[in-house]
Design a protein around this motif. Structure first.
Motif, short mmCIF file in Angstrom:
data_model
loop_
_atom_site.label_atom_id
_atom_site.label_comp_id
_atom_site.label_asym_id
_atom_site.label_seq_id
_atom_site.Cartn_x
_atom_site.Cartn_y
_atom_site.Cartn_z
N VAL A 170 0.83 -1.22 0.00
CA VAL A 170 0.00 0.00 0.00
C VAL A 170 0.86 1.26 0.00
CG1 VAL A 170 -2.04 -1.09 0.99
CG2 VAL A 170 -0.35 -0.08 2.53
N TYR A 171 2.07 1.17 0.58
CA TYR A 171 2.94 2.35 0.63
C TYR A 171 3.30 2.83 -0.78
CZ TYR A 171 7.23 5.09 1.29
OH TYR A 171 8.19 6.07 1.23
N SER A 172 3.72 1.89 -1.63
CA SER A 172 4.23 2.26 -2.95
C SER A 172 3.20 3.04 -3.79
CB SER A 172 4.75 1.02 -3.68
OG SER A 172 5.24 1.36 -4.95
N PRO A 173 1.97 2.53 -3.95
CA PRO A 173 1.00 3.31 -4.74
C PRO A 173 0.57 4.61 -4.06
CG PRO A 173 -0.05 1.37 -3.79
CD PRO A 173 1.42 1.22 -3.56
N MET A 174 0.55 4.62 -2.73
CA MET A 174 0.16 5.87 -2.04
C MET A 174 1.24 6.92 -2.22
SD MET A 174 -1.62 4.34 1.43
CE MET A 174 -2.36 5.86 2.04
N LYS A 175 2.49 6.48 -2.19
CA LYS A 175 3.59 7.41 -2.43
C LYS A 175 3.54 7.90 -3.88
CE LYS A 175 8.22 8.45 -2.41
NZ LYS A 175 9.54 8.50 -1.99
N ASP A 176 3.32 6.97 -4.79
CA ASP A 176 3.17 7.29 -6.20
C ASP A 176 2.06 8.31 -6.43
OD1 ASP A 176 4.83 6.08 -8.09
OD2 ASP A 176 3.10 5.23 -9.13
N GLY A 177 1.02 8.24 -5.63
CA GLY A 177 -0.10 9.16 -5.74
C GLY A 177 0.14 10.49 -5.03
N GLY A 178 1.37 10.69 -4.54
CA GLY A 178 1.73 11.97 -3.91
C GLY A 178 1.15 12.16 -2.52
N GLY A 196 -5.25 -6.94 6.44
CA GLY A 196 -3.81 -6.75 6.59
C GLY A 196 -3.29 -5.55 5.82
N LEU A 197 -3.73 -5.39 4.58
CA LEU A 197 -3.28 -4.25 3.76
C LEU A 197 -4.02 -2.98 4.15
CD1 LEU A 197 -2.27 -6.70 2.06
CD2 LEU A 197 -2.76 -5.37 0.02
N GLY A 198 -5.34 -3.09 4.25
CA GLY A 198 -6.18 -1.91 4.47
C GLY A 198 -5.84 -1.16 5.74
N LYS A 301 -5.60 1.83 -11.77
CA LYS A 301 -4.27 1.28 -12.01
C LYS A 301 -3.96 0.18 -11.01
CE LYS A 301 -0.77 3.89 -10.27
NZ LYS A 301 0.09 5.06 -10.02
N GLY A 302 -2.90 -0.53 -11.27
CA GLY A 302 -2.46 -1.58 -10.35
C GLY A 302 -1.12 -1.22 -9.74
N SER A 303 -0.67 -2.04 -8.81
CA SER A 303 0.63 -1.81 -8.20
C SER A 303 1.09 -3.11 -7.56
CB SER A 303 0.53 -0.70 -7.14
OG SER A 303 1.80 -0.36 -6.63
N LEU A 304 2.38 -3.43 -7.73
CA LEU A 304 2.92 -4.69 -7.20
C LEU A 304 4.00 -4.41 -6.16
CD1 LEU A 304 3.32 -7.84 -7.38
CD2 LEU A 304 5.08 -7.35 -9.07
N ILE A 305 3.75 -4.78 -4.92
CA ILE A 305 4.64 -4.53 -3.78
C ILE A 305 5.38 -3.20 -3.96
CG2 ILE A 305 4.80 -6.80 -2.75
CD1 ILE A 305 7.30 -7.35 -4.51
N GLY A 306 6.72 -3.20 -3.94
CA GLY A 306 7.48 -1.97 -4.12
C GLY A 306 8.93 -2.35 -4.36
N SER A 307 9.76 -1.37 -4.70
CA SER A 307 11.17 -1.66 -4.94
C SER A 307 11.88 -1.80 -3.59
CB SER A 307 11.81 -0.52 -5.72
OG SER A 307 11.86 0.65 -4.91
N MET A 308 13.11 -2.28 -3.61
CA MET A 308 13.89 -2.40 -2.38
C MET A 308 14.15 -1.01 -1.80
SD MET A 308 13.85 -5.53 -2.06
CE MET A 308 14.56 -5.40 -0.41
N LYS A 309 14.39 -0.04 -2.69
CA LYS A 309 14.64 1.33 -2.23
C LYS A 309 13.40 1.87 -1.49
CE LYS A 309 16.28 5.71 -4.20
NZ LYS A 309 15.14 6.51 -4.70
N GLU A 310 12.24 1.66 -2.10
CA GLU A 310 11.00 2.11 -1.45
C GLU A 310 10.73 1.38 -0.14
OE1 GLU A 310 7.74 3.31 -4.82
OE2 GLU A 310 8.38 1.21 -4.74
N THR A 311 11.09 0.09 -0.11
CA THR A 311 10.85 -0.70 1.10
C THR A 311 11.69 -0.16 2.25
OG1 THR A 311 10.46 -2.63 -0.30
CG2 THR A 311 10.80 -3.04 2.03
N GLN A 312 12.96 0.19 1.94
CA GLN A 312 13.81 0.78 2.98
C GLN A 312 13.25 2.13 3.43
OE1 GLN A 312 16.89 -0.75 4.45
NE2 GLN A 312 15.90 0.66 5.87
N GLU A 313 12.86 2.96 2.46
CA GLU A 313 12.25 4.27 2.78
C GLU A 313 11.02 4.11 3.68
OE1 GLU A 313 12.78 6.44 -1.53
OE2 GLU A 313 10.76 6.13 -0.75
N MET A 314 10.19 3.13 3.32
CA MET A 314 8.96 2.90 4.08
C MET A 314 9.28 2.55 5.54
SD MET A 314 6.37 -0.30 3.89
CE MET A 314 7.76 -1.32 4.40
N LEU A 315 10.29 1.67 5.71
CA LEU A 315 10.62 1.25 7.08
C LEU A 315 11.15 2.44 7.89
CD1 LEU A 315 12.17 -2.28 6.48
CD2 LEU A 315 10.01 -1.75 7.61
#
Ligand code: ZN
Ligand code: ZN
Length: 366
Positions: A170-178, A196-198, A301-315
């Protein structure tokens, strides 16, 4: 299929599904020796994702048994290879869905390796050496350092585990959406499905000051959405009148529902030029009526998990804002019961297996 690669000499205790009954039983298997780019991780916790059930039961017809599920992994580094610069022994780390990508395509080169055409996942994938990948329902993991992230000191290792899949999804598309910038303008965000996601999507949106509407089929979710998660509004999608009353009120919708549903009624909730992101994965096509798309210039649109860079940013962001998943911790002998309850969405909001603390493992004091 048997491991044929010669350097798979490390014996690991894990838990695997053997056939489409999906029943999980103890399973001893081999992992590769720690290579130059690898880290070895003593697994502490592993979250349980809906994808685990689909794979365990071979719902998608692609399961290679025995299957060791699990892609929401946290643990401690116990060994690093000669080329490893990002990590050292004792580091708290996480591993999500990615085990290997091609490293050469445009997506791999631009930190969008989650969209690599040759992506291989943490379990039921084929690693570079030709071996089948086994996931986090196990005591130990060997991972290439490129697919490992640091878990900030302030995050608890159990409640952080589901961030590695549910969170990043959920982080990746929300970030993508600004929506997740420091100076993001307050928007009206809808979250369909409070699982779990919601529930993490609600937390991210609230952390950035957005107005959040939870959209659900269960009346029982209203109180928890409002009181426990701080949602501002709640709509029962089963009540057409209530849905109609919220027409054209939302800027952005995260759709986390994995059961088949029509997108039409939800699109009507969006303002003109609004976006609906599909992250739940119904295995049957969904209805997508053209009128609400056209008349509102809306986007799906769709979205699949996130990149490793985004995952680190999210944490890092979760560490800063104290965002974790609401979890129920289970022992390894409770995995089957937990999977049954997960299939019925009977969990608030994620099961996490206490891998290191369960009987037959050694305790790891943090
Ligand atoms: Zn997952
Ligand atoms: Zn690639």
């Amino acid at each position: 299929m048997a491991q044929t690669t010669p350097n798979h000499t490390q014996t690991v205790s894990g838990w695997a599904a053997r056939d489409s009954s999906g029943k999980i039983t103890p399973y001893v298997f081999k992992r590769r020796e720690n290579g130059d780019d690898d880290v070895t991780i003593e697994i502490l916790y592993c979250g349980m994702c809906h994808t685990d059930i689909h794979h365990a039961k071979n719902d998608w017809g692609i399961t290679m048994y025995p299957l060791v599920p699990g892609h929401e992994i946290t643990g401690i580094i116990t060994k690093v290879g000669a080329n490893v610069t990002k990590f050292k022994e004792g580091d708290k780390v996480g591993v999500g869905c990615l085990a290997a990508t091609c490293l050469e395509c445009e997506f791999c080169k631009e930190s969008q390796e989650n969209y690599c055409d040759k992506v291989q996942f943490t379990y039921n994938g084929i690693f570079w050496d030709g071996s089948i990948t086994y996931g986090g329902y196990s005591k130990m993991l060997v991972a290439d350092q490129r697919y490992v992230v640091h878990v900030p000191e302030s995050l608890p290792m159990d409640a952080a585990a589901p961030l590695l899949c549910a969170g990043i999804t959920v982080y990746s598309p929300m970030k993508d959406g600004g929506l997740l910038e420091k100076d993001s303008v307050a928007k009206r965000v809808g979250v369909i499905g409070l699982g779990g996601l919601g529930h993490v999507a609600v937390k991210f949106a609230k952390a950035f000051g957005h107005h959040v509407t939870v959209i659900s089929t269960s009346p029982s979710k209203e109180q928890e959405a409002r009181d426990r998660l701080g949602a501002d509004d709640f709509v029962l999608s089963t009540q057409p009148k209530a849905m109609l009353a919220k027409k054209r009120t939302l800027d952005f919708i995260v759709d986390t529902v994995s059961a088949k549903h029509s997108l039409g009624p939800f699109l009507e909730l969006l303002k003109v030029s609004g976006t609906l992101v599909v992250v739940g994965a119904p295995d049957k096509p969904m209805d997508l009526p053209s009128f609400p798309l056209i008349f509102g210039k809306r986007m799906v649109k769709g979205s699949l998990i996130g990149s490793m860079k985004e995952t680190q940013e999210m944490l890092e962001l979760c560490g800063k804002h104290n965002i974790t998943c609401d979890i129920e911790v289970v022992q390894t002998d409770e995995i089957n019961e937990a999977l049954d309850r997960l299939a019925k969405n009977d969990v608030k909001y994620r099961f996490v297996i206490d891998i290191a603390g369960s009987p037959n493992g050694h305790h790891h004091k943090l």
